[in-house]
Write a protein that holds these residues in place. Structure first.
Motif, short mmCIF file in Angstrom:
data_model
loop_
_atom_site.label_atom_id
_atom_site.label_comp_id
_atom_site.label_asym_id
_atom_site.label_seq_id
_atom_site.Cartn_x
_atom_site.Cartn_y
_atom_site.Cartn_z
N SER A 602 0.83 -1.20 0.00
CA SER A 602 0.00 0.00 0.00
C SER A 602 0.86 1.25 0.00
O SER A 602 1.94 1.29 0.61
CB SER A 602 -0.92 0.01 1.22
N ILE A 603 0.37 2.29 -0.68
CA ILE A 603 1.07 3.58 -0.72
C ILE A 603 0.98 4.22 0.67
O ILE A 603 -0.11 4.37 1.24
CB ILE A 603 0.46 4.51 -1.78
N THR A 604 2.14 4.61 1.23
CA THR A 604 2.16 5.23 2.57
C THR A 604 2.22 6.75 2.51
O THR A 604 1.92 7.42 3.51
CB THR A 604 3.36 4.72 3.36
N GLY A 605 2.63 7.34 1.38
CA GLY A 605 2.70 8.80 1.29
C GLY A 605 3.24 9.26 -0.04
O GLY A 605 3.59 8.45 -0.91
N TYR A 606 3.31 10.59 -0.20
CA TYR A 606 3.77 11.20 -1.45
C TYR A 606 4.74 12.34 -1.13
O TYR A 606 4.62 13.03 -0.10
CB TYR A 606 2.60 11.75 -2.26
N ILE A 607 5.71 12.54 -2.02
CA ILE A 607 6.65 13.67 -1.96
C ILE A 607 6.37 14.54 -3.18
O ILE A 607 6.43 14.07 -4.32
CB ILE A 607 8.11 13.21 -1.97
N LEU A 608 6.06 15.85 -2.94
CA LEU A 608 5.80 16.80 -4.02
C LEU A 608 7.06 17.64 -4.24
O LEU A 608 7.66 18.13 -3.27
CB LEU A 608 4.60 17.68 -3.66
N GLU A 609 7.46 17.80 -5.50
CA GLU A 609 8.63 18.60 -5.86
C GLU A 609 8.21 19.68 -6.85
O GLU A 609 7.24 19.51 -7.60
CB GLU A 609 9.72 17.72 -6.47
N ARG A 610 9.00 20.78 -6.85
CA ARG A 610 8.71 21.88 -7.78
C ARG A 610 10.01 22.41 -8.36
O ARG A 610 11.09 22.18 -7.81
CB ARG A 610 7.96 23.00 -7.07
#
Length: 810
Positions: A602-610
């Motif tokens: 299962s996906i535990t989280g996300y990292i957003l980059e810019r």
């Protein structure tokens, strides 16, 4: 001089110079689906002197309480009403609004009932030719997976001769069942068949049977299956009927013969032969013992032959004993022997009855010690056999004089399981009344059954002894390692083929790191045939070995193949490109969808980059993973273009990043100001900010879910971002795939044609028909809200229509 007398005016009410508008026209429902419909109406005939600023819609269950539908007034003369329940009847009315207020209600609409849109049914599933001959063909199929929202009324079957046009078979009535026999075929002609379903809308898509059929008789060699009641053995009692049933499958019908030995049965007073294919039967009345034996059923046609054997047992009383004789006589005993009857009556002999008498006595008596302890007396003996069917006739001896005779010692032999041979480890000592067998330096292979037989002129006697030689167990079998992770695994094996003659008490499991090759005992008391090994070091390679142990000792080891301690799961795949919403001069909101591949965990989280458009380096927006799929990004520089990408994370680690989003400029949205000028008194300023609305993002998960030779069905998911307004429909487009020369690339917007020309598409599935199976097609789908059409989602690869048999997953 002063103030003169006052003059009063008539009373005046402070109010607008306008009036509320007249009521709108009667609303009409259209484009009805299972949970929504589109409502349309006409403008009021009188606007009250002020432009109409909007409309309010109300609904109710037929005869119920009115409920307001739209929170803000609708500007258009059409409105998509959502959130309805299927098969419920609704009524609607509309109010118009201007600067003076609301109008009266419009006339109530006709009752409208939300229901699924009705279309023609899909193609039947997996049609095929079940059987055929020179004059007919039997077709079968499965009902369509999609009935178009209306029950299937029947089916139409068509056939095509080689080089001719398709012709309808059932010209008068629809076929109600999923099977049909096409009659009147011409022998030797090749035919193709296809089937289509019909509902209340009309005829659906056709599905052609892939194989063509040449009208000719099928030749099948005979196959015989005997009925379960007489398959192994049929047993009847004397005087009862013998009834043998079998099933014969063949084309054409074979010639059937029944035989027993060399004689062939024919129909007579006792025997009845019946052939009602596929059932064949033989019946014999009033069975006798002579009817027992093996019966042969034989089937022969032009394609071959087959036979089956049925064993019939007829139960009767046994025959009389054979060769009754006196074998030896002593001073206080004698031995009477005989052979078993030639005919046991169809079942085992259960026992023998032995009686004796002196010649001077008329009555017979059962054998007892009283008649065998007197010397020089004369006796007669008789014997009869007994089985489940009854008792046989008596057989008697002549007069026998009981007297002492000199007997020789018996001859004694020792044998192990019917095998003989010289063995230097064996010694046998036999005396007058004993025999001793001695085997030295025993081995595990010496285990077995030892038989001793004593024989003299009176007969023979046999006894046996089961000998077990104990030893250590053999090696375990079929050793496997499964459930491998970073710090543990599961070792499984089968017990040894040879347990050493006694029960295996436990197993010893050892492990070894291949880089050190030093064995260590993990557990010496495992009682099951598996063990969960823990405390492994991630990345190290291990070998395991297992030994079985019994009370005699420990057996030889069995080694496993090398394994590496590591996780069996992967990192997640990349999500789709994120969407940017709610844009401001120093902040934006980014939304995204989860990846199609989660790596098995299962996906535990996300990292957003810019990053800025012209920059190279990506900067993380979040210090740690977040569980939500939406984030507000702040502290942006006004008028700079930004791009965003997302990485998904599970227990294994961080996955690959998504594709970048489209570049977005950080700036406040444009504010539209409208001035409405009062022609009679003054002007008022009425402005509306539309900064939060924009077209939706592209639909997700676009894929092919069904295909025939002339059609392709697509499905997709709603966009992650709806632009701030509800999705009101979808646009499906396609174009032919064109092979470009060299490194040329085709214009992305060239050649697209709209597919859903019949009206607005509100469901997430659509079928393109009348396609060419020799042509490859490209497809794309766009979503639409009140602002306009969003960016399209393109199908990954070009596809061509083709038949799908059975269940396939695209």
């Amino acid at each position: 001089m002063g103030i003169g007398a006052a003059l009063e005016s008539a009373p005046t009410v402070a109010q607008h110079q306008f009036e509320p508008p007249g009521h709108p026209g009667k609303p009409v429902a259209s484009d009805i689906s299972e949970d929504a419909l589109t409502l349309g109406w006409t403008m009021p005939l009188f606007d009250g002197g002020s432009p109409i600023s909007g409309y309010i819609i109300e609904r109710r269950h037929k005869g119920g309480k009115w409920i307001r539908v739209n929170k803000t007034p609708c500007k258009d003369l059409r409105y998509r009403v959502l959130g309805l329940f299927e098969d419920n009847e609704y009524e609607f009315r509309v109010f118009a609004e201007n600067i003076a207020g609301f109008s009266g209600p419009s006339p109530i609409s006709d009752p409208a009932k939300p229901c699924r849109p009705i279309t023609v049914p899909g193609p039947p599933v997996n049609p095929k030719v079940k059987d055929y001959s020179c004059t007919y063909a039997d077709l079968v199929w499965i009902r369509p997976t999609r009935n178009g929202g209306s029950p299937v009324l029947g089916y139409i079957v068509e056939y095509q001769k080689a080089g001719a046009e398709w012709e309808k078979v059932n010209k008068d009535d629809l076929i109600k069942q999923c099977a049909y026999r096409v009659k009147g075929l011409a022998e030797g002609t090749e035919y193709r068949f296809r089937v289509k379903a019909v509902n209340m809308i009309g005829e659906g898509e056709t599905r052609e049977i892939p194989e063509s059929v040449i009208a000719k008789d099928i030749v099948i060699p005979p196959e015989i299956e005997v009925d379960a009641t007489c398959r192994d053995r049929l047993t009847v009692r004397v005087g009862h009927n013998i009834n043998v049933v079998a099933y014969v499958k063949a084309r054409p019908d074979p010639e059937i013969t029944w035989s027993k030995g060399e004689s062939v049965f024919e129909k007579d007073k006792r025997t009845t032969l019946t052939n009602n294919f596929p059932v064949v039967q033989m019946r014999i009345k009033e069975a006798t013992r002579a009817d027992h034996g093996k019966y042969t059923l034989k089937a022969v046609n032009e394609a071959g032959e087959a036979s089956a054997t049925i064993t019939v047992n007829v139960l009767d009383r046994p025959g009389h004993c054979q060769n009754l004789k006196l074998t030896y006589v002593t001073k206080n005993s004698c031995m009477v022997s005989w052979d078993a009857p030639e005919d046991n009556g169809g079942t085992e002999i259960t026992n023998y009855i032995v009686e004796c008498r002196e010649p001077s006595i008329r009555a017979w008596s059962m054998i007892s010690s009283d008649c065998t302890n007197r010397m020089n007396h004369t006796y007669q003996f008789r014997v009869q056999s007994t089985n489940d069917g009854g008792e046989s006739a008596w057989v008697r001896t002549s007069d026998i004089l009981v007297k002492e005779e000199v007997q020789k010692p018996p001859e004694v032999t020792w044998v192990k399981e019917k095998t003989t041979g010289d063995n230097p480890r064996i010694s046998i000592d036999t005396g007058h009344d004993y025999s001793k067998f001695l085997l030295t330096k025993t081995k595990r292979s010496d285990t077995g059954k030892y038989v001793v037989t004593a024989t003299n002129s009176a007969g023979s006697f046999t006894a046996y002894a089961n000998v077990t030689v104990l030893d250590i167990p053999g090696p375990v079998r079929d050793m496997k390692v499964s459930g491998i992770s970073t710090d543990k695994c599961r070792v499984v094996w089968d017990p040894p083929e040879d347990d050493g003659g006694c029960e295996v008490d436990s197993y010893i499991i050892e492990k070894c790191e291949t880089r050190r090759m030093v064995w260590s005992t993990y557990s010496a008391s495992v009682i099951t045939n598996y063990c969960n090994v823990t405390r492994l070091v991630e990345g190290n390679e291990y070998i395991f070995r297992v030994r079985a142990e019994n009370k005699m000792g420990t057996g030889p080891p069995m080694e496993s193949k090398p394994i590496t301690a590591k996780t069996q799961y992967n990192r997640p795949g990349p999500p789709d490109a994120p969407e940017v919403t709610k844009i401001g001069k120093d902040e934006m909101t980014v939304v995204w969808a989860p990846p199609e591949n989660d790596g098995g965990k299962s996906i535990t989280g996300y990292i957003l980059e810019r990053k800025e458009k012209r920059a190279v380096r990506w900067v993380p927006v979040t210090k740690s993973p977040i569980s939500e799929r939406r984030m507000k990004v702040t502290n942006l520089i006004p008028n700079h273009e930004y791009q965003f990408r997302v990485k998904a994370e599970n227990e294994v680690g961080l996955g690959e990043p998504s594709k970048p989003s489209r570049p977005i400029t950080a700036k406040d949205p444009i504010v539209c100001v409208f001035f409405l000028i009062d022609a009679f008194i003054c002007f008022k300023l009425n402005w509306h900010c539309m900064c939060n609305l924009e077209p939706p993002g592209p639909p997700g998960s676009l894929k092919v879910v069904d295909s025939t030779k002339t059609s392709i069905t697509l499905s997709w998911a709603k966009p992650v971002y709806d632009g701030g307004a509800p999705i009101i429909g979808y646009l499906v487009e396609m174009r032919d795939k064109v092979q470009m020369e060299g490194e040329q690339e085709r214009d992305p917007e060239e050649g697209w044609k709209k597919c859903n020309t019949a009206g607005q598409l509100v469901i997430t599935e659509f079928t393109m028909i009348n396609l060419d199976e020799r042509q490859e097609y490209e497809f794309r789908v766009s979503a639409q809200n009140q602002v306009g059409m969003g960016r399209p989602a393109n199908l990954k690869d070009a596809v061509s229509p083709k038949e799908i048999h059975g269940k396939h997953l695209f």
